[in-house]
Write a protein that holds these residues in place. Structure first.
Motif, PDB file in Angstrom:
ATOM      1  N   THR A  36       0.747   0.958  30.911  1.00  0.00           N
ATOM      2  CA  THR A  36       1.179   1.001  29.667  1.00  0.00           C
ATOM      3  C   THR A  36      -0.058   1.530  28.752  1.00  0.00           C
ATOM      4  O   THR A  36      -0.137   1.958  27.704  1.00  0.00           O
ATOM      5  CB  THR A  36       1.442  -0.556  29.001  1.00  0.00           C
ATOM      6  N   HIS A  37      -1.321   1.784  29.550  1.00  0.00           N
ATOM      7  CA  HIS A  37      -2.451   2.158  28.776  1.00  0.00           C
ATOM      8  C   HIS A  37      -2.689   1.387  27.620  1.00  0.00           C
ATOM      9  O   HIS A  37      -3.425   1.841  26.802  1.00  0.00           O
ATOM     10  CB  HIS A  37      -2.363   3.622  28.321  1.00  0.00           C
ATOM     11  N   ALA A  38      -2.505   0.316  27.863  1.00  0.00           N
ATOM     12  CA  ALA A  38      -2.755  -1.003  26.817  1.00  0.00           C
ATOM     13  C   ALA A  38      -4.302  -1.125  26.924  1.00  0.00           C
ATOM     14  O   ALA A  38      -4.837  -1.521  27.892  1.00  0.00           O
ATOM     15  CB  ALA A  38      -1.950  -2.193  26.750  1.00  0.00           C
ATOM     16  N   ARG A  39      -4.806  -1.492  25.708  1.00  0.00           N
ATOM     17  CA  ARG A  39      -6.158  -2.033  25.666  1.00  0.00           C
ATOM     18  C   ARG A  39      -6.313  -3.365  25.681  1.00  0.00           C
ATOM     19  O   ARG A  39      -5.689  -4.001  25.005  1.00  0.00           O
ATOM     20  CB  ARG A  39      -6.876  -1.272  24.553  1.00  0.00           C
ATOM     21  N   MET A  72      -1.442  -3.338  32.377  1.00  0.00           N
ATOM     22  CA  MET A  72      -2.383  -2.709  31.639  1.00  0.00           C
ATOM     23  C   MET A  72      -2.630  -1.104  31.917  1.00  0.00           C
ATOM     24  O   MET A  72      -2.815  -0.324  30.953  1.00  0.00           O
ATOM     25  CB  MET A  72      -3.789  -3.421  31.809  1.00  0.00           C
ATOM     26  N   ARG A 126       5.036 -13.044  28.740  1.00  0.00           N
ATOM     27  CA  ARG A 126       5.768 -11.470  28.809  1.00  0.00           C
ATOM     28  C   ARG A 126       6.882 -11.490  29.681  1.00  0.00           C
ATOM     29  O   ARG A 126       7.807 -10.785  29.821  1.00  0.00           O
ATOM     30  CB  ARG A 126       4.505 -10.562  29.106  1.00  0.00           C
TER      31      ARG A 126
END
Length: 169
Positions: A127-130, A124, A53
């Motif tokens: 971005t509210h990424a799971r 995390m 990333r």
């Protein structure tokens, strides 16, 4: 093209961390898409160029110890797991989950410092990424890298509460 491939390898081998594709493109005077093509060519020539990333790295695990470990925990334990590994001297290279539809899914992490842990958790959250562990009921595999066997032992002890115990068949 050959000269650009050599320059990319030279830049990545001398870099202490990931190098963004945009930086490579600007340095070589080519498009970002050309860099993607060059990286693909290098990978097909068995150079271990990894996309993270934060940019590209040339992987060199010479002399280092790598071990894949199966672990299980909730999303609430991610921070503690990563901190335990880093504080014991390890690097979390990746996370792997088994998905019923897609098979094995791997996410590159390259977390080796407390700063890396903080950035990962912040990303995390922002971005509210799971996390991938949610796809597998908390069960996942990490590739852990350490400089030597003693450090690997310390890492495994540090995360013993999360380890899925080995079963010999």
């Amino acid at each position: 093209m050959k000269e650009n491939l050599k320059k990319i390898l030279e830049i990545l081998s001398k870099s202490k961390g990931p190098v963004k594709g945009k930086e490579l493109a600007e340095y070589l005077g080519v498009s970002r898409q050309a860099i993607v093509q060059y990286i693909s060519i290098l990978k097909t020539q068995n150079y271990k160029v990894v996309s993270t990333r934060d940019g590209y790295i040339l992987e060199d695990s010479s002399g280092k110890i790598r071990k894949m470990v199966a672990v299980k925990h909730s999303i609430d334990d991610i921070y503690n797991e990563l901190v335990s590994i880093v504080n014991a001297g390890g690097t979390v290279v990746n996370v792997i989950v088994e998905h019923p539809l897609y098979g094995e899914i791997t996410g590159r992490l390259d977390i080796s410092t407390m700063d890396d842990v903080s950035k990962f958790i912040a990303l995390m959250e922002s971005t509210h990424a799971r996390p991938l562990l949610e796809l597998s009921g908390g069960i996942h595999i990490h590739t852990i890298e350490t400089p030597d066997k003693d450090t690997m032992k310390k890492v495994l002890e540090a995360i013993s509460d999360y380890l899925i115990k080995e079963v010999h068949i």
